[in-house]
Motif scaffolding. Structure first.
Motif: not given
Length: 154
Positions: A27-28, A39-40, A43-44, A47, A57, A65
């Protein structure tokens, strides 16, 4: 050439994902906590890795992931290019087939730039994520201290 935090953190995240995502998706939140990355921001990065086809995912409870390919088929260069773009430290127009450089035919420095660019790309393409995972596990083993850190010494 200097890599940004995208490349540095993303490479750490990819190694972590391979190390901890072998049995179940990572997980992130867990990767971010282990790697001390927001975390933000993670996430980038994930992606971008997903868009490049390096991670997949997994939805649902226990989702997260996983690497899209075996770790010995993913190079450091794959990861860095997905996050940073070209790794060429010199952007010389004389190196392109259809050169936009008027002095390309007589410029000797372009051979230096080509060799530097090729050397960097070859090096990062030779190092596989599996190599970094193996190295990371060796470092972990060396740094393990027998017994608990909370035991009294006598």
């Amino acid at each position: 050439m200097k890599l940004s935090t995208k490349g540095r953190y993303g490479l750490r995240a990819m190694v972590d994902l391979v190390m901890h995502g072998e049995k179940e998706p990572a997980s992130i939140a867990n990767i971010a906590a282990r790697q001390h990355i927001s975390e933000r921001y993670l996430e980038q990065l994930i992606a971008r890795l997903k868009k490049a086809g390096l991670v997949t995912s997994v939805r649902g409870a226990g989702g997260g992931y996983v690497p899209s390919r075996p770790a010995d088929e993913i190079s450091v260069g794959d990861v860095l290019r997905a996050l940073e773009g070209s790794l060429d430290p010199v952007d010389c127009p004389g190196l392109a087939e259809e050169s936009g450089c008027s002095g390309s035919d007589v410029c000797v420095t372009k051979y230096v730039w080509r060799r530097i660019n090729d050397s960097i790309n070859r090096t990062v393409d030779e190092i596989k994520i599996s190599d970094l995972v193996r190295e990371s596990r060796e470092v972990e083993q060396k740094n393990r201290i027998p017994g608990s850190c909370c035991e009294k010494k006598e």
